[in-house]
Write a protein that holds these residues in place. Structure first.
Motif, PDB file in Angstrom:
ATOM      1  N   GLY A   1      76.874  -9.019  40.938  1.00  0.00           N
ATOM      2  CA  GLY A   1      75.826  -9.897  41.454  1.00  0.00           C
ATOM      3  C   GLY A   1      75.839 -11.158  40.615  1.00  0.00           C
ATOM      4  N   SER A   2      75.887 -12.295  41.226  1.00  0.00           N
ATOM      5  CA  SER A   2      76.172 -13.537  40.501  1.00  0.00           C
ATOM      6  C   SER A   2      75.194 -13.811  39.367  1.00  0.00           C
ATOM      7  CB  SER A   2      76.191 -14.712  41.478  1.00  0.00           C
ATOM      8  OG  SER A   2      74.950 -14.823  42.157  1.00  0.00           O
ATOM      9  N   ALA A   3      73.906 -13.611  39.615  1.00  0.00           N
ATOM     10  CA  ALA A   3      72.916 -13.950  38.589  1.00  0.00           C
ATOM     11  C   ALA A   3      73.049 -13.040  37.377  1.00  0.00           C
ATOM     12  CB  ALA A   3      71.500 -13.862  39.177  1.00  0.00           C
ATOM     13  N   GLU A   4      73.192 -11.722  37.632  1.00  0.00           N
ATOM     14  CA  GLU A   4      73.294 -10.769  36.537  1.00  0.00           C
ATOM     15  C   GLU A   4      74.573 -10.986  35.731  1.00  0.00           C
ATOM     16  OE1 GLU A   4      72.658 -10.067  39.651  1.00  0.00           O
ATOM     17  OE2 GLU A   4      70.751  -8.968  39.737  1.00  0.00           O
ATOM     18  N   TRP A   5      75.673 -11.214  36.439  1.00  0.00           N
ATOM     19  CA  TRP A   5      76.946 -11.424  35.750  1.00  0.00           C
ATOM     20  C   TRP A   5      76.924 -12.729  34.945  1.00  0.00           C
ATOM     21  CZ3 TRP A   5      80.955  -9.532  33.599  1.00  0.00           C
ATOM     22  CH2 TRP A   5      82.115 -10.278  33.404  1.00  0.00           C
ATOM     23  N   GLN A   6      76.360 -13.779  35.516  1.00  0.00           N
ATOM     24  CA  GLN A   6      76.292 -15.043  34.787  1.00  0.00           C
ATOM     25  C   GLN A   6      75.427 -14.926  33.542  1.00  0.00           C
ATOM     26  OE1 GLN A   6      75.059 -17.978  37.681  1.00  0.00           O
ATOM     27  NE2 GLN A   6      76.858 -17.610  38.968  1.00  0.00           N
ATOM     28  N   ALA A   7      74.338 -14.179  33.648  1.00  0.00           N
ATOM     29  CA  ALA A   7      73.485 -13.968  32.474  1.00  0.00           C
ATOM     30  C   ALA A   7      74.238 -13.208  31.391  1.00  0.00           C
ATOM     31  CB  ALA A   7      72.221 -13.214  32.872  1.00  0.00           C
ATOM     32  N   TRP A   8      75.006 -12.198  31.791  1.00  0.00           N
ATOM     33  CA  TRP A   8      75.781 -11.409  30.842  1.00  0.00           C
ATOM     34  C   TRP A   8      76.831 -12.274  30.149  1.00  0.00           C
ATOM     35  CZ3 TRP A   8      75.366  -6.331  29.241  1.00  0.00           C
ATOM     36  CH2 TRP A   8      76.455  -5.772  28.569  1.00  0.00           C
ATOM     37  N   THR A   9      77.525 -13.103  30.909  1.00  0.00           N
ATOM     38  CA  THR A   9      78.577 -13.935  30.313  1.00  0.00           C
ATOM     39  C   THR A   9      77.985 -15.005  29.395  1.00  0.00           C
ATOM     40  OG1 THR A   9      78.622 -15.360  32.290  1.00  0.00           O
ATOM     41  CG2 THR A   9      80.189 -13.537  32.210  1.00  0.00           C
ATOM     42  N   ARG A  10      76.798 -15.502  29.718  1.00  0.00           N
ATOM     43  CA  ARG A  10      76.163 -16.516  28.851  1.00  0.00           C
ATOM     44  C   ARG A  10      75.835 -15.946  27.482  1.00  0.00           C
ATOM     45  NH1 ARG A  10      73.407 -18.170  33.604  1.00  0.00           N
ATOM     46  NH2 ARG A  10      71.612 -16.871  33.032  1.00  0.00           N
ATOM     47  N   GLN A  11      75.468 -14.680  27.438  1.00  0.00           N
ATOM     48  CA  GLN A  11      75.076 -14.086  26.159  1.00  0.00           C
ATOM     49  C   GLN A  11      76.231 -13.356  25.470  1.00  0.00           C
ATOM     50  OE1 GLN A  11      72.031 -11.117  26.808  1.00  0.00           O
ATOM     51  NE2 GLN A  11      73.249  -9.997  28.313  1.00  0.00           N
ATOM     52  N   TRP A  12      77.421 -13.395  26.086  1.00  0.00           N
ATOM     53  CA  TRP A  12      78.520 -12.580  25.588  1.00  0.00           C
ATOM     54  C   TRP A  12      78.943 -12.957  24.172  1.00  0.00           C
ATOM     55  CZ3 TRP A  12      80.768  -8.327  25.109  1.00  0.00           C
ATOM     56  CH2 TRP A  12      82.069  -8.207  24.607  1.00  0.00           C
ATOM     57  N   GLU A  13      79.061 -14.222  23.870  1.00  0.00           N
ATOM     58  CA  GLU A  13      79.527 -14.598  22.531  1.00  0.00           C
ATOM     59  C   GLU A  13      78.595 -14.071  21.457  1.00  0.00           C
ATOM     60  OE1 GLU A  13      81.153 -18.390  19.936  1.00  0.00           O
ATOM     61  OE2 GLU A  13      80.460 -18.697  21.990  1.00  0.00           O
ATOM     62  N   GLN A  14      77.295 -14.217  21.663  1.00  0.00           N
ATOM     63  CA  GLN A  14      76.338 -13.683  20.695  1.00  0.00           C
ATOM     64  C   GLN A  14      76.424 -12.159  20.635  1.00  0.00           C
ATOM     65  OE1 GLN A  14      72.269 -14.776  21.456  1.00  0.00           O
ATOM     66  NE2 GLN A  14      71.458 -13.459  19.852  1.00  0.00           N
ATOM     67  N   MET A  15      76.518 -11.522  21.794  1.00  0.00           N
ATOM     68  CA  MET A  15      76.577 -10.062  21.863  1.00  0.00           C
ATOM     69  C   MET A  15      77.828  -9.534  21.166  1.00  0.00           C
ATOM     70  SD  MET A  15      76.887  -7.728  25.305  1.00  0.00           S
ATOM     71  CE  MET A  15      75.634  -8.702  26.147  1.00  0.00           C
ATOM     72  N   ALA A  16      78.970 -10.162  21.428  1.00  0.00           N
ATOM     73  CA  ALA A  16      80.233  -9.678  20.878  1.00  0.00           C
ATOM     74  C   ALA A  16      80.277  -9.758  19.368  1.00  0.00           C
ATOM     75  CB  ALA A  16      81.392 -10.474  21.477  1.00  0.00           C
ATOM     76  N   ASN A  17      79.501 -10.655  18.791  1.00  0.00           N
ATOM     77  CA  ASN A  17      79.493 -10.829  17.344  1.00  0.00           C
ATOM     78  C   ASN A  17      78.314 -10.162  16.652  1.00  0.00           C
ATOM     79  OD1 ASN A  17      81.854 -12.690  16.711  1.00  0.00           O
ATOM     80  ND2 ASN A  17      80.862 -13.806  18.375  1.00  0.00           N
TER      81      ASN A  17
END
Length: 517
Positions: free
Chosen positions: A37-53
């Motif tokens: 779902g575009s909104a959920e996926w976009q939200a996940w990708t926006r926070q990915w750098e912070q999450m991954a670290n």
């Protein structure tokens, strides 16, 4: 890639994974940019750098009994404060202290972390609690944790989230990468898929007590992979849902697994770098988790014996292993699973194990009820590879002749040796089949779970084995729900379509027991 074969019109290749030549995933996997779902996926990708670290996500694990809950988390630096604040009043939480130790900095890019273990006790059923943890002296915001019934227990059973396994698969105009840190877009993709499956399963089953994962939480074998653990542990459902994890072959070769999961009753048996066998009770069930990446079945029997002697009267005995010794997928069910089959089947018979939960083959299957044939088997074994740290997964060895048997034969003589190996592993008796409810059966039920995240799928074997009752591979994330009471073990399995619809892939199967253990 040295050799290829075509099966069911789909090209499959042999790849080396952690020293193990396996038949690679097909083109089928869960593309989270499509299913999210575009909104959920976009939200996940926006926070990915912070999450991954952020390596400091909290992990919840069932405690030694239903009245306990285990916590584990990283904190930065050497000055750890292993404290959990826990209680029914969010404004008046009791401090529970635990222990902490250092994380191997080779696994964290040289940055210093400590891992923290805490156990809280005295939990009551059907109650609401709040908790926060202390990270370097700073308390995190309070989270909610709810217990369910301790006599009518609902368990989510999943296989192989394997966050990061979609590496090399297409997404958009490029391919998913397994590069370190936030550049690991495969972990970003699979972490979202894992989060999505848990959210959907929890929405469908809001009264879940805990999760059983049959192994391979993450993907990188024997390498630093903290961004994969960060993605796995960032699933929102895991803030309130404990997971009893199993050590998979992709988890086995590093200590990072043991840092992230505070498993109850560790036996120090069946050890690899990641840890060993453990057990716990929950309501009417005794749950035993074996690290079958260690092929010393004598030690696994000791662990089962220890658990059973400590809890001899528990109504149900449920074992979780990663390798599927009675599965139906390529390539493990007819290679490494076979050797364990001959050795573990009589042990499970001896200790009257009711159910064995498996993963590893990224396909779904439910066995018929099985028990050993009473004959002598075990003419074959695995041996360590030249590194001495892992097994030579491509060969079995005849213990009588010292002959090496290629598990992926390329000529007729090698194929004949493989067939003799397969025949030696036909060590089971089928008690019965075709029923949806069985009462006081003699045999053991073996389940194999498909991938819960959809990060990687395997083909089914060309021919369905005679020990398999139901199997499926629809290239969709799946999960099972177990309902455990004093009298009944019930399991129902589901898949999640690309548009998020939940569909049944196997009707409810019930084992009914009368009387006591």
């Amino acid at each position: 890639m040295k050799k290829k074969r075509v099966m069911a019109g789909i090209l499959v290749g042999a790849l080396a994974v952690g020293g193990h030549q396996v038949w690679a995933a097909t083109v089928h996997y869960n593309d989270s940019s499509v299913t999210g779902g575009s909104a959920e996926w976009q939200a996940w990708t926006r926070q990915w750098e912070q999450m991954a670290n952020d390596y400091t996500q909290v992990s919840l694990t069932p405690g030694a009994a239903a009245s306990q809950l285990n916590f584990a988390w990283y904190s930065e630096g050497e000055n750890a404060t292993p404290v959990v604040y826990f209680g029914m009043d969010a404004d008046d939480l009791k401090a529970w202290e635990g222990q902490a130790s250092g994380v191997d900095t080779n696994l964290t890019g040289g940055k210093v972390y400590s891992y923290n273990y805490v156990t809280v006790d005295g939990l009551k059923e059907n109650s609401t609690y709040y908790y926060s943890v202390e990270k370097n002296g700073v308390r995190t915001p309070a989270e909610v944790y709810k217990t369910g019934s301790f006599s009518n227990v609902n368990i989510l059973y999943v296989g192989d989230p394997q966050v990061g396994a979609s590496k090399g698969q297409p997404q958009g105009e490029g391919k998913l990468s397994a590069d370190p840190g936030a550049a690991n877009t495969a972990a970003r993709n699979d972490g979202f898929g894992w989060d999505r499956t848990l959210d959907i399963a929890l929405a469908e089953n809001p009264d879940l007590n805990f999760v059983i994962s049959a192994g391979d939480q993450v993907n990188k074998t024997g390498k630093p992979k903290e961004e994969e653990y960060a993605a796995y542990l960032s699933a929102s459902a895991l803030k309130s849902l404990p997971v009893a994890t199993t050590i998979g072959n992709h988890d086995s070769l590093n200590k990072d697994y043991s840092y992230h999961f505070n498993n109850p009753n560790p036996t120090n048996l069946g050890m690899t770098e990641a840890g060993g066998d453990y057990y716990y009770t929950y309501g009417p069930g005794l749950f035993i988790v074996l690290n079958t990446n260690n092929y010393n079945v004598a030690e696994h029997e000791q662990a089962i014996k220890q658990a059973v002697e400590n809890f001899p009267d528990t109504k149900w005995r449920i074992v979780t292993i990663h390798q599927d010794i009675y599965g139906s997928g390529l390539d493990h069910s007819d290679t490494d699973g076979m050797i364990l089959r001959t050795q573990l089947t009589p042990v499970f018979d001896k200790y009257d194990v009711d159910v064995v939960l498996q993963g590893h083959d990224h396909t779904y299957s439910r066995s018929k009820l099985l028990y050993g044939d009473g004959k002598t088997h075990g003419a074959y074994e695995f041996r360590l590879d030249e590194t001495g740290s892992d097994y030579d997964w491509d060969h079995a060895y005849n213990v009588n002749t010292d002959e090496s048997i290629a598990l992926y034969p390329e000529d007729e003589p090698s194929a004949a040796l493989k067939e003799a190996f397969a025949q030696d592993n036909h060590c089971y008796t089928i008690e019965g089949s075709g029923q949806s409810v069985v009462t006081n059966p003699k045999g053991t039920l073996y389940m194999t779970a498909n991938s819960a995240s959809g990060s990687k799928y395997y083909e089914l074997t060309n021919t369905q084995q005679d020990y398999i009752e139901v199997r499926s591979q629809n290239w969709l994330p799946s999960y099972s729900v177990i309902n455990l009471t004093y009298d009944d073990f019930k399991i129902t399995s589901y898949q999640i379509t690309d548009n998020g619809k939940v569909e049944t892939i196997d009707n409810t199967f019930t084992i009914h027991k009368t009387g006591s253990r």
